[in-house]
Design a protein around this motif. Structure first.
Motif, PDB file in Angstrom:
ATOM      1  N   HIS A 159     -12.693  -4.553  -7.405  1.00 42.94           N
ATOM      2  CA  HIS A 159     -11.877  -4.000  -6.326  1.00 42.94           C
ATOM      3  C   HIS A 159     -11.059  -2.806  -6.826  1.00 42.94           C
ATOM      4  O   HIS A 159     -10.540  -2.813  -7.932  1.00 42.94           O
ATOM      5  N   THR A 160     -10.945  -1.775  -5.984  1.00 41.41           N
ATOM      6  CA  THR A 160     -10.127  -0.607  -6.299  1.00 41.41           C
ATOM      7  C   THR A 160      -8.941  -0.561  -5.350  1.00 41.41           C
ATOM      8  O   THR A 160      -9.123  -0.505  -4.122  1.00 41.41           O
ATOM      9  N   ALA A 161      -7.734  -0.600  -5.889  1.00 39.32           N
ATOM     10  CA  ALA A 161      -6.521  -0.563  -5.070  1.00 39.32           C
ATOM     11  C   ALA A 161      -6.090   0.876  -4.829  1.00 39.32           C
ATOM     12  O   ALA A 161      -6.465   1.786  -5.563  1.00 39.32           O
ATOM     13  N   ARG A 162      -5.284   1.040  -3.793  1.00 33.84           N
ATOM     14  CA  ARG A 162      -4.742   2.355  -3.468  1.00 33.84           C
ATOM     15  C   ARG A 162      -3.272   2.433  -3.817  1.00 33.84           C
ATOM     16  O   ARG A 162      -2.585   1.423  -3.937  1.00 33.84           O
ATOM     17  N   GLN A 163      -2.783   3.648  -3.965  1.00 34.36           N
ATOM     18  CA  GLN A 163      -1.372   3.880  -4.226  1.00 34.36           C
ATOM     19  C   GLN A 163      -0.584   3.839  -2.908  1.00 34.36           C
ATOM     20  O   GLN A 163      -1.117   4.210  -1.864  1.00 34.36           O
ATOM     21  N   PRO A 164       0.686   3.431  -2.946  1.00 35.79           N
ATOM     22  CA  PRO A 164       1.383   2.925  -4.129  1.00 35.79           C
ATOM     23  C   PRO A 164       0.875   1.538  -4.524  1.00 35.79           C
ATOM     24  O   PRO A 164       0.522   0.731  -3.647  1.00 35.79           O
ATOM     25  N   ALA A 165       0.825   1.294  -5.824  1.00 34.01           N
ATOM     26  CA  ALA A 165       0.339   0.012  -6.318  1.00 34.01           C
ATOM     27  C   ALA A 165       1.233  -1.117  -5.803  1.00 34.01           C
ATOM     28  O   ALA A 165       2.466  -1.042  -5.908  1.00 34.01           O
ATOM     29  N   HIS A 166       0.618  -2.144  -5.243  1.00 35.79           N
ATOM     30  CA  HIS A 166       1.417  -3.226  -4.677  1.00 35.79           C
ATOM     31  C   HIS A 166       0.629  -4.533  -4.653  1.00 35.79           C
ATOM     32  O   HIS A 166      -0.594  -4.541  -4.639  1.00 35.79           O
ATOM     33  N   PHE A 167       1.397  -5.634  -4.661  1.00 39.42           N
ATOM     34  CA  PHE A 167       0.875  -6.963  -4.415  1.00 39.42           C
ATOM     35  C   PHE A 167       1.291  -7.384  -3.013  1.00 39.42           C
ATOM     36  O   PHE A 167       2.279  -6.895  -2.474  1.00 39.42           O
ATOM     37  N   VAL A 168       0.529  -8.306  -2.444  1.00 37.58           N
ATOM     38  CA  VAL A 168       0.869  -8.926  -1.172  1.00 37.58           C
ATOM     39  C   VAL A 168       1.110 -10.402  -1.421  1.00 37.58           C
ATOM     40  O   VAL A 168       0.357 -11.053  -2.160  1.00 37.58           O
ATOM     41  N   VAL A 169       2.154 -10.967  -0.808  1.00 34.58           N
ATOM     42  CA  VAL A 169       2.419 -12.398  -0.933  1.00 34.58           C
ATOM     43  C   VAL A 169       2.681 -12.976   0.449  1.00 34.58           C
ATOM     44  O   VAL A 169       3.377 -12.375   1.274  1.00 34.58           O
TER      45      VAL A 169
END
Length: 302
Positions: A159-169
């Motif tokens: 998987h490639t994430a996008r900016q801004p780097a973030h987690f989801v909870v």
């Protein structure tokens, strides 16, 4: 190589297919980031084809067939682990890497190896629900349901994430959600990432709870759940969001550009006998980024 003697390892299930390395790469990066050892695990499933073919075998022939198969399986497993260890060390040269192999279904082999682990990591091929329930290839659901530590399920392809780097909870006020929040703050802090905290309200088919009342309650749950962890991790920027919709759909959509999605193993709606909540099961099937399932007693990975 930095000594990590006595530290709980990150355990990763090694896929025999050398083209499927997303989970191994993720686990190596995570172990290096946390300063933990990496334990590579390969499960040797037993075959029954030699016993259930139309050909009759005497007792001695059956024994010889089994002995020959087991020796071949051990040799093949060692080659799989050697290749995986070489891959991990090339990716993270400082990493302390160990290897384990055992007979049995991968989910149960990994569960046993996870007993002393900081985290267990496994790959995912997004099986259909029928394949998850009936197929021997399913590992992520039973592992996430039974492991005593956080479980990371990493999709293929990487998987490639996008900016801004973030987690989801996901936040729902349950004890498992609290453990997931602590873990999510830790994961975000380790990466210098932001945290997007979602409380999802699914309107009931019947009931008098208005949208305004539901939103007020959701904002209260978010505030009470996040205030303590946010104070302990002031370096993590947090976005609190109350969203109307189905929790699985909302969280899966939010996962599209995230570094990872963190959920509790069970939420408020779980039945007493259900080891893995319906939302956790749903996001394991539909999320696009790595999913981290955290049990109520296992929020910290290091």
């Amino acid at each position: 190589m930095t000594s990590t003697q006595g530290a709980r390892p990150i355990v990763v299930g090694v896929d025999p297919d050398p083209s499927r390395r997303s989970a191994l790469a993720w686990a190596a990066d995570e172990a290096d980031r946390r300063g933990l050892p990496l334990r590579l695990v390969h499960a040797r499933g037993m075959t029954t084809s030699g016993y259930w073919s139309g050909e009759f075998r005497t007792g001695r022939e059956q024994w010889e067939f089994r002995e020959g198969w087991e020796e071949a399986a051990r040799d093949a497993g060692e080659r799989v682990l050697e290749d995986a260890a070489a891959f991990a060390r090339r990716r993270r040269p400082r990493l302390e890497v160990s290897r384990r192999s055992a007979d049995g279904h991968p989910a149960w082999v990994l569960r046993e190896q996870a007993r002393d682990a900081a985290m267990a990591v496994v790959g995912s091929r997004h099986l259909s629900r029928t394949e998850e329930l009936l197929g021997s290839a399913s590992v992520s659901l039973p592992l996430a349901a039974h492991a005593p530590c956080p479980v990371a399920v990493v999709p293929e392809p990487e998987h490639t994430a996008r900016q801004p780097a973030h987690f989801v909870v996901g936040v729902d006020g349950s004890p498992d959600s609290a453990a997931a929040i602590d873990f999510a703050f830790e994961a975000a802090a380790l990466r210098g990432a932001e945290l997007r905290a979602l409380c999802v309200w699914r309107p009931p088919l019947l009931g008098a709870l208005s949208r305004e009342a539901a939103e007020q309650e959701g904002r209260r749950v978010l505030s009470e759940s996040l205030d303590g962890p946010a104070a302990a991790r002031p370096e993590v920027e947090v976005r609190q969001e109350f969203v109307r919709g189905h929790p699985v759909q909302v969280l899966a959509e939010a996962s599209a550009h995230a570094l990872g999605l963190v959920v509790g193993s069970r939420g408020r709606g779980g039945f007493a006998g259900m080891l893995l909540g319906s939302v956790s099961q749903g996001v394991l099937r539909h999320a696009r980024c790595p999913v981290l399932v955290v049990p109520a007693s296992g929020g910290r990975a290091a």
